[in-house]
Enzyme design. Structure first.
Site, short mmCIF file in Angstrom:
data_model
loop_
_atom_site.label_atom_id
_atom_site.label_comp_id
_atom_site.label_asym_id
_atom_site.label_seq_id
_atom_site.Cartn_x
_atom_site.Cartn_y
_atom_site.Cartn_z
N LYS A 197 0.84 -1.21 0.00
CA LYS A 197 0.00 0.00 0.00
C LYS A 197 0.87 1.26 0.00
O LYS A 197 0.65 2.20 -0.76
CB LYS A 197 -0.91 -0.02 1.24
CG LYS A 197 -1.62 1.27 1.53
CD LYS A 197 -2.69 1.52 0.51
CE LYS A 197 -3.27 2.89 0.66
NZ LYS A 197 -4.35 3.15 -0.27
N CYS A 251 -3.81 10.77 1.14
CA CYS A 251 -3.13 9.50 0.88
C CYS A 251 -1.72 9.72 0.35
O CYS A 251 -0.74 9.40 1.00
CB CYS A 251 -3.93 8.69 -0.14
SG CYS A 251 -5.66 8.56 0.28
N1 SAJ Z 1 -1.67 14.67 -9.19
C1 SAJ Z 1 -0.80 15.41 -9.97
N2 SAJ Z 1 -0.45 14.92 -11.20
C2 SAJ Z 1 -0.96 13.75 -11.68
C3 SAJ Z 1 -1.84 12.99 -10.88
C4 SAJ Z 1 -2.18 13.48 -9.62
O1 SAJ Z 1 -0.32 16.49 -9.58
O2 SAJ Z 1 -0.61 13.41 -12.81
C5 SAJ Z 1 -2.03 15.17 -7.85
C6 SAJ Z 1 -3.52 15.46 -7.68
O3 SAJ Z 1 -3.87 16.73 -8.18
C7 SAJ Z 1 -3.66 15.36 -6.17
C8 SAJ Z 1 -2.66 14.27 -5.80
O4 SAJ Z 1 -1.78 14.17 -6.89
O5 SAJ Z 1 -3.28 16.58 -5.54
C9 SAJ Z 1 -3.28 12.92 -5.49
O6 SAJ Z 1 -4.30 12.62 -6.42
P1 SAJ Z 1 -4.47 11.15 -7.09
O7 SAJ Z 1 -5.63 11.20 -8.00
O8 SAJ Z 1 -3.19 10.71 -7.66
O9 SAJ Z 1 -4.72 10.18 -5.84
P2 SAJ Z 1 -5.75 10.13 -4.59
O10 SAJ Z 1 -5.02 10.71 -3.40
O11 SAJ Z 1 -7.08 10.66 -4.89
O12 SAJ Z 1 -5.89 8.53 -4.42
C10 SAJ Z 1 -4.71 7.72 -4.26
C11 SAJ Z 1 -4.77 6.55 -5.26
N3 SAJ Z 1 -3.47 5.87 -5.31
C12 SAJ Z 1 -2.82 5.69 -6.47
O13 SAJ Z 1 -3.22 6.08 -7.55
C13 SAJ Z 1 -1.53 4.93 -6.38
C14 SAJ Z 1 -5.87 5.57 -4.83
O14 SAJ Z 1 -5.87 4.42 -5.66
C15 SAJ Z 1 -5.65 5.15 -3.37
O15 SAJ Z 1 -6.66 4.25 -2.92
C16 SAJ Z 1 -5.73 6.40 -2.52
O16 SAJ Z 1 -4.65 7.27 -2.92
C17 SAJ Z 1 -5.61 6.00 -1.05
O17 SAJ Z 1 -6.66 5.90 -0.37
O18 SAJ Z 1 -4.50 5.69 -0.60
#
Ligand code: SAJ
Length: 397
Positions: A197, A251
Site C-alpha cells: 500500500k 493518501c
Molecule cells: N496529481 C498530480 N499529477 C498527476 C496525478 C495526480 O499532480 O498526474 C495530484 C492530484 O492533483 C492530487 C494528488 O496528486 O493533488 C493525489 O491525487 P491522485 O488522483 O493521484 O490520488 P488520490 O489521493 O485521490 O488517491 C490515491 C490513489 N493511489 C494511487 O493512484 C496509487 C488511490 O488508488 C488510493 O486508494 C488512494 O490514494 C488511497 O486511499 O491511498
C-alpha cells in the site's frame, strides 16, 4: 470499525453485493445517526441510493460500539504526528475495543494504511490480552486502493492484496473478500501487504514529483512543459504524469512518510519526492506574489486576483491537504492588500474563504491563477487581456 470515506462504502458494498449482515461502527454519534437514517455523511457519487437500500433492508445498521460478530474490519484513519511519524493510535484503540468480543474462528482484518509491522503488533496485543485465542482466530492486512470519486466501481473491480499473519489467515480473508470483490485477490504476508500500500502511493508521489520538477526546469528554460511531456510520452516506454501546484489529499501526500519515518537512511528518492512536491506549492505561491508585484509596478494599482480551485484535485469537493488551499491562504496572507477572489465551484460555502462564482471571478480578475483543473474552468472564454498563471494545464488542449 470506522465509517469514513472507505469504511462506509465498504460496509454498504459488503451488505449489498456480499449479502453480509453488517454493523458499521463509528465513534462519532452524528455519523452513526445519519447512517441509520440512510443519509450519507461523505461526498461520493453513486452510493446514496445503495445506503438507503441496505439500511431499509436491515442488512446494514450503524452503532457507536462494536458488537459480537464473525469478522472485524479496522478502517480508521492513520494520520501522522509532528515530524511525520505515523500515528496508529486509532488502529490500536479500535483493535482494543473488539478484543473482548473475539471468539474462536473469527477473522480480524486491518484495512487502514499502516506502517510495516502494524498487523503483527496488533496480533501481539490481541494474544497478550486473550492468550487462549492464539492459533484460533485469523488475522490479516488488506489495504484499500480505491480512487475517491470512483469508489463504488473500484471497491468491486480492483485487484486486492491480502496478507495474513499465517496461511490460514490469508485463506480466510481471501474467502471473505471473494464474496464481493470481482478483481483478483493476491495472497502474501501481512508485512508485504502493508508495504505494498505504501509503495503504490509513494510510487505515484515520486512520479508526480518528476513532472513537477520538470515544470520548474521548463519554466526557467522557456519550454511548455505540457507539450514536452506529451511528446516524451510518445516513446513506448515513457509515461510521465502531469505537473500541478503540489500534491494533496490524505493518501499520496501522507503515506510516503510512513516509509521515510521508519527507513530514513534508505528512503532517499521517496523523501526527495515529498520535498519536491511540497516545494512546488511554495514555488507556485512565489510565482503568484511576483505577478501581483509586477502588475502593481506596471499599472500603478493593486490587481484583482482570481484563485481558481481549492480542492486537492479536479472535480471533487475535498480540500484535505490541498496545495491549492495552502497557496491561496499564503497569497492572501502576504499583506499585499490586493482584491483576491477565491473560487471553488464544488462547494457552496467555506468557513474561512468567501467564495466567488468562477465566471464572475474570471471576468473581474486582472490575474487568473488556475490551481485545480476543474472541468468548468476549461470552458471559460479565452482572453489575452489578463495575466494567466496556469499550474494545472487548463489552457492546454
Ligand atoms: N496529481 C498530480 N499529477 C498527476 C496525478 C495526480 O499532480 O498526474 C495530484 C492530484 O492533483 C492530487 C494528488 O496528486 O493533488 C493525489 O491525487 P491522485 O488522483 O493521484 O490520488 P488520490 O489521493 O485521490 O488517491 C490515491 C490513489 N493511489 C494511487 O493512484 C496509487 C488511490 O488508488 C488510493 O486508494 C488512494 O490514494 C488511497 O486511499 O491511498
Amino acid at each position: 470499525m470506522g465509517l469514513g470515506y472507505i469504511g462506509l462504502p465498504t460496509a454498504i458494498i459488503a451488505a449489498k453485493k456480499g449479502g453480509i449482515d453488517v454493523i458499521g461502527v463509528d465513534i462519532n454519534p452524528k455519523v452513526v445517526d445519519m447512517t441509520n437514517h440512510g443519509k450519507l455523511h461523505i461526498v461520493e457519487p453513486g452510493i446514496g441510493d445503495m445506503l438507503s437500500e441496505v439500511i431499509e433492508s436491515g442488512k446494514l445498521r450503524a452503532s457507536t460500539a462494536p458488537e459480537v460478530s464473525d469478522a472485524y474490519f479496522i478502517v480508521v484513519p492513520t494520520p501522522f504526528k509532528g515530524d511525520h511519524v505515523p500515528d496508529i493510535s486509532y488502529v490500536e484503540s479500535a483493535t482494543r475495543s473488539v478484543i473482548p468480543l473475539l471468539k474462536e474462528g473469527d477473522l480480524f482484518v486491518i484495512e487502514s494504511t499502516s506502517p510495516v509491522g502494524t498487523t503483527e503488533l496488533m496480533s501481539e496485543l490481541i494474544f497478550r490480552l486473550r492468550p487462549e485465542l492464539e492459533g484460533k482466530i485469523q488475522i490479516a492486512y488488506c489495504p484499500e486502493r480505491v480512487l475517491p470519486g470512483n469508489v463504488i466501481y473500484e471497491l468491486v473491480h480492483n485487484d486486492r492484496v491480502i496478507g495474513g499473519i499465517d496461511e490460514a489467515s490469508t485463506d480466510k480473508a481471501i474467502d471473505f473478500y471473494s464474496r464481493f470483490v470481482k478483481g483478483q485477490l493476491h495472497r502474501t504476508n501481512s508485512r508485504t501487504a502493508e508495504m505494498c500500500k505504501l509503495t503504490e502511493n509513494s510510487s505515484r508521489d515520486v512520479q508526480i514529483a518528476f513532472a513537477n520538477e520538470l515544470s520548474m526546469i521548463c519554466d526557467k528554460a522557456d519550454i511548455n512543459v505540457w507539450e514536452l511531456i506529451k511528446l516524451a510520452n510518445k516513446h513506448p516506454r515513457v509515461n510521465i504524469l502531469q505537473p500541478g501546484c503540489g500534491v494533496g489529499g490524505h493518501c499520496i501526500a501522507v503515506d510516503p512518510y510512513f516509509i521515510t519515518a521508519r527507513f530514513p537512511d534508505e528512503a532517499k528518492i521517496i523523501a526527495t519526492a515529498r520535498d519536491i512536491n511540497n516545494y512546488k506549492a511554495q514555488w507556485a505561491t512565489e510565482r503568484v506574489k511576483n505577478a501581483m508585484l509586477r502588475f502593481e509596478l506596471d499599472k500603478k494599482r493593486k490587481p484583482v486576483v482570481a484563485m481558481m480551485g481549492l480542492a486537492f484535485k479536479p472535480d471533487i469537493d475535498d480540500l484535505r491537504e490541498s496545495p491549492a488551499k495552502r497557496i491561496t491562504m499564503n497569497v492572501m496572507q502576504s499583506g499585499n492588500n490586493a482584491d483576491i477572489l477565491v473560487v471553488e465551484p464544488n462547494i457552496s460555502e467555506h468557513n474561512v474563504f468567501k467564495l466567488t462564482d468562477y465566471r464572475e471571478a474570471y471576468e473581474r480578475a486582472d490575474i487568473v491563477v488556475f490551481l485545480t483543473g476543474h472541468t468548468p474552468f476549461k470552458k471559460l472564454p479565452w482572453t489575452d487581456d489578463k495575466v494567466i498563471i496556469d499550474f494545472c494545464g487548463i489552457l492546454q488542449k
